[in-house]
Each structure stands twice: as structure tokens, then as C-alpha cells.
Scaffold this active site. Structure first.
Site, short mmCIF file in Angstrom:
data_model
loop_
_atom_site.label_atom_id
_atom_site.label_comp_id
_atom_site.label_asym_id
_atom_site.label_seq_id
_atom_site.Cartn_x
_atom_site.Cartn_y
_atom_site.Cartn_z
N HIS A 245 -2.64 -6.12 8.24
CA HIS A 245 -3.21 -4.58 7.93
C HIS A 245 -4.46 -4.20 8.72
O HIS A 245 -4.90 -5.19 9.32
CB HIS A 245 -3.66 -4.62 6.20
CG HIS A 245 -2.46 -4.57 5.34
ND1 HIS A 245 -1.89 -5.54 5.00
CD2 HIS A 245 -1.81 -3.34 4.97
CE1 HIS A 245 -0.86 -5.09 4.12
NE2 HIS A 245 -0.86 -3.77 4.03
N LYS B 294 -9.02 -2.77 5.54
CA LYS B 294 -8.56 -3.19 4.12
C LYS B 294 -9.47 -4.25 3.61
O LYS B 294 -9.90 -5.26 4.09
CB LYS B 294 -7.24 -3.79 4.34
CG LYS B 294 -6.50 -4.06 2.82
CD LYS B 294 -5.01 -4.14 3.16
CE LYS B 294 -4.46 -4.64 1.81
NZ LYS B 294 -4.62 -3.45 0.60
N1 NDP Z 1 0.32 1.44 -2.94
C1 NDP Z 1 0.25 1.84 -1.94
O1 NDP Z 1 1.25 2.42 -1.65
C2 NDP Z 1 -0.79 1.80 -1.12
C3 NDP Z 1 -1.96 1.38 -1.57
N2 NDP Z 1 -3.20 1.44 -0.84
C4 NDP Z 1 -4.29 0.97 -1.76
O2 NDP Z 1 -4.96 2.07 -1.95
C5 NDP Z 1 -6.60 1.73 -2.03
C6 NDP Z 1 -7.27 2.65 -1.14
O3 NDP Z 1 -6.88 2.43 0.13
P1 NDP Z 1 -7.73 3.25 1.49
O4 NDP Z 1 -7.38 4.80 1.23
O5 NDP Z 1 -7.14 2.69 2.81
O6 NDP Z 1 -9.12 2.96 1.30
P2 NDP Z 1 -10.43 3.78 1.54
O7 NDP Z 1 -11.37 2.74 1.60
O8 NDP Z 1 -10.25 4.64 2.78
O9 NDP Z 1 -10.51 4.86 0.31
C7 NDP Z 1 -11.07 4.36 -0.72
C8 NDP Z 1 -11.57 5.57 -1.68
O10 NDP Z 1 -12.10 5.35 -2.90
C9 NDP Z 1 -13.46 5.56 -2.77
N3 NDP Z 1 -14.20 4.65 -3.30
C10 NDP Z 1 -14.08 3.13 -2.93
N4 NDP Z 1 -15.03 2.46 -3.95
C11 NDP Z 1 -15.59 3.38 -4.95
C12 NDP Z 1 -16.43 3.40 -6.14
N5 NDP Z 1 -17.10 2.29 -6.48
N6 NDP Z 1 -16.56 4.35 -6.70
C13 NDP Z 1 -15.89 5.48 -6.34
N7 NDP Z 1 -15.06 5.82 -5.22
C14 NDP Z 1 -14.99 4.60 -4.67
C15 NDP Z 1 -13.96 5.91 -1.51
O11 NDP Z 1 -14.98 6.68 -1.68
P3 NDP Z 1 -15.86 6.71 -0.26
O12 NDP Z 1 -14.89 7.79 0.81
O13 NDP Z 1 -17.19 7.29 -0.75
O14 NDP Z 1 -16.12 5.33 0.51
C16 NDP Z 1 -12.76 6.49 -0.83
O15 NDP Z 1 -12.64 7.80 -1.27
C17 NDP Z 1 -6.52 0.26 -1.67
O16 NDP Z 1 -6.59 -0.42 -2.84
C18 NDP Z 1 -5.27 -0.04 -0.80
O17 NDP Z 1 -4.99 -1.14 -0.90
C19 NDP Z 1 -3.41 1.81 0.50
C20 NDP Z 1 -2.28 2.54 1.04
C21 NDP Z 1 -1.01 2.44 0.20
O1 LIG Z 2 -4.80 -1.12 2.14
C1 LIG Z 2 -3.49 -0.63 2.60
O2 LIG Z 2 -3.57 0.11 3.60
C2 LIG Z 2 -2.25 -0.84 1.90
N1 LIG Z 2 -2.40 -1.41 0.67
C3 LIG Z 2 -1.33 -2.00 -0.14
C4 LIG Z 2 -1.03 -3.17 -0.39
O3 LIG Z 2 -2.29 -3.88 -0.82
O4 LIG Z 2 -0.06 -3.98 -0.18
C5 LIG Z 2 0.06 -1.15 0.52
C6 LIG Z 2 0.09 -0.95 2.03
O5 LIG Z 2 0.47 -2.40 2.69
C7 LIG Z 2 -0.88 -0.55 2.47
#
Ligand code: NDP
Ligand SMILES: O=C(O)C1=N[C@H](C(=O)O)C[C@H](O)C1
Length: 269
Positions: A158, A162
Site C-alpha cells: 500500500h 497507510k
Molecule cells: N474498505 C475499503 O475498501 C478501504 C478502506 N480504507 C480504510 O479507510 C480508512 C481511511 O483511509 P484513508 O482515506 O486513506 O485515510 P486518510 O488518513 O486519508 O483519511 C482519514 C480521515 O479520517 C480522519 N481522522 C483520522 N483520525 C481522526 C480522529 N482521531 N478524529 C477524527 N477524524 C479523524 C482524517 O481527518 P484529517 O483530514 O483531519 O486527518 C481524514 O478525514 C483506513 O482505515 C483505510 O485502511 C481505505 C481504502 C479502501
Molecule cells: O488504506 C488503504 O488504502 C486501504 N485499506 C484497506 C485495507 O486495509 O485492506 C483496503 C485497501 O486495500 C486500501
């Protein structure tokens, strides 16, 4: 059943709330929602709401409890981090709003809190909202079942932003392998990385995490026997696939009874 997406006088239009609006995935969800005529974003919240995202105003996440009642969303989609996701799930449970979360990295007590929220509202958690990974999960189970004794090594790769490792998807695939391989004596042992004098035990599951550049997400399972090996690989080329899957899940979840739901049910519907 709670109110459905077609019960609000705007048939077929999903009233959507989005958390983590300033994150990588929050931005993708808002962009994908803007392209779907059947989705109306009724609020977006973030910890640091200092800008508009995809032409949507972003409110402070402290407002979520009120917004979840006043804006009457049919569902909320969350991609944030374990602490806020657990808090948002509880707020949605209090308001009876269906909650879709793709957040990963929950510990046992946070998973328990999500389960508790699902007693009051429909809740769907998927570590990966790609349809290809849902198929990969089935293929992994089948391959492991048909290749007993083959060494299993899983590598997930990734982007460098991440936080959690191994990925939620890797954990899910390992659970699938453990369920398929477990015997009366217990599940096979997970080994995270290798260093030093560390020869492989026959029934280990090796799990390896790579973080580099802007890679959206890759998962590769190696099954190696004596003289042959099989690899099963999924590559996400773009985060849009995750946003699309989450919106499909939200539309499917709206109006269902409280409970715990799986993305496989959305795909099979
Ligand atoms: N299920 C799926 O298909 C996928 C899952 N994911 C998962 O989604 C999650 C987010 O990924 P991603 O978008 O890349 O991460 P980012 O770090 O880009 O975004 C995270 C978001 O959460 C907010 N955030 C983080 N910590 C806090 C907190 N303590 N309180 C309030 N808000 C908070 C951040 O705010 P701020 O901008 O202020 O930091 C931001 O808006 C991860 O767990 C990832 O693994 C990701 C891609 C696909
Ligand atoms: O953090 C990411 O970017 C992603 N997180 C998910 C995971 O933890 O499996 C899904 C995807 O792989 C992207």
C-alpha cells in the site's frame, strides 16, 4: 425495517452522510456521489473542516449527532480511523441511521463497540469494498482447501500514508485461510515478516506488509508446494473502486433492520 431510500418522497434517491470528508477515501466517496444522480449528499463531516470537498460544505465532526437526526440521512459512509469510526457508529446507532464503514485497524474492544452499535442500527463493515477482492476471498478458500500442506505467504502493498498493518484485507484473507486450514488442534500460526535465524515451520502463514509511494492496494497470496507454486493477486488501480463499492453498500443497507451485514450480501443481491 427503518425508513427506506424510497420512503422520503424522492423515490430512489439515497440521502447520504459522509464522515472523514477530508481524507483520501472521503474525497473519493464525495466525488463518486456527485456523479450518481441517485445519491444526494445531505452532510459531510471532518475533524478539520477547512474547505469544501467535491463542491460539498464540510462540517465539524462534533456536529454529527445533530446532523444524523436533522438531515435525515438514509445512510452514513465512513472511511476514517478506528477511534472516530467507533464514535460515529455509536452516534448513528443512537439516531437509527444505517452505518457503512470501510475503516480498518480496529482492536478487539472497538470491534465489540461496532457489534453493539449494530444492535440498534444496520451496520456493514468491509475491509475492502472492491468486488474483485470479494471474489479473491472465495478463490483463496478454494485454493487453500485444494492444496493442503502447501506453504502460504501473503504480501500486501500500500501507499506510504497507510497507518495500519497488516491491511484489513490481509487480515480478512488470513482469517479465511485459518478457517479453511484449522484443525481440532487450533489455527495455523501467523508470522509477520522474517529476520535472523528464522526457518519456516510447515503450517505457518507468512504475512508481509510493504508501504511505498501511492499504490492504492495490492494483495498477493503465494501457495508453494514441492516443485510448483500458485499465486492469486488482486491489484486496485484506483481508489474509485472502493468508493463505488461503499456507495453500493449504502444504497443496499438503507432501510434494512438493525444488524451486522457483510459486503458479500451486497454483491450477491
Ligand atoms: N474498505 C475499503 O475498501 C478501504 C478502506 N480504507 C480504510 O479507510 C480508512 C481511511 O483511509 P484513508 O482515506 O486513506 O485515510 P486518510 O488518513 O486519508 O483519511 C482519514 C480521515 O479520517 C480522519 N481522522 C483520522 N483520525 C481522526 C480522529 N482521531 N478524529 C477524527 N477524524 C479523524 C482524517 O481527518 P484529517 O483530514 O483531519 O486527518 C481524514 O478525514 C483506513 O482505515 C483505510 O485502511 C481505505 C481504502 C479502501
Ligand atoms: O488504506 C488503504 O488504502 C486501504 N485499506 C484497506 C485495507 O486495509 O485492506 C483496503 C485497501 O486495500 C486500501
Amino acid at each position: 425495517m427503518t425508513a427506506t431510500a424510497s420512503d422520503d418522497g424522492v423515490p430512489g434517491v439515497l440521502r447520504l452522510g459522509v464522515t472523514g470528508a477530508t481524507g483520501r477515501m472521503g474525497r473519493e466517496v464525495l466525488a463518486a456521489a456527485a456523479e450518481r444522480p441517485a445519491v444526494e449528499v445531505v452532510f459531510a463531516v471532518a475533524r478539520s473542516p477547512d474547505e469544501r470537498v467535491a463542491e460539498t460544505d464540510v462540517d465539524p465532526d462534533a456536529d454529527l449527532d445533530a446532523l444524523a437526526v436533522e438531515r435525515e440521512p438514509h445512510a452514513v459512509v465512513d472511511f476514517t480511523a478506528p477511534n472516530p469510526a467507533t464514535r460515529y457508529a455509536a452516534a448513528c446507532a443512537d439516531a437509527g441511521v444505517p452505518f457503512v464503514t470501510g475503516t480498518t485497524g480496529f482492536d478487539a474492544s472497538q470491534r465489540e463497540a461496532l457489534r453493539a452499535a449494530s444492535e440498534s442500527t444496520p451496520l456493514l463493515h468491509a475491509a475492502n469494498f472492491s468486488r474483485g477482492v470479494a471474489v479473491l476471498d472465495h478463490l483463496v478458500a478454494e485454493a487453500v482447501r485444494r492444496l493442503p500442506g502447501y506453504d502460504v505467504e501473503l504480501v500486501e502493498t500500500h501507499h506510504n500514508g497507510k497507518r495500519d498493518a497488516p491491511s484489513g484485507t490481509a487480515n480478512r484473507l488470513v482469517e479465511t485461510i485459518e478457517t479453511t486450514r484449522s484443525t481440532g488442534d487450533g489455527a495455523p500460526e501467523r508470522v509477520h515478516g522474517r529476520a535472523g535465524d528464522a526457518p519456516r515451520e510447515p503450517d505457518e502463514i507468512g504475512v508481509h506488509s510493504v508501504r511505498a509511494g501511492s499504490i492504492a492496494g495490492e494483495h498477493e497470496l503465494l501457495l508453494a508446494g514441492d516443485g510448483e507454486d500458485v499465486t492469486l493477486t488482486h491489484r486496485a488501480g484506483d481508489r474509485r473502486i472502493f468508493a463505488a463499492g461503499a456507495l453500493d453498500a449504502a444504497a443496499w443497507l438503507a432501510g434494512r433492520d438493525p444488524g451486522w451485514y457483510d459486503f458479500a450480501e451486497v454483491i450477491e443481491a
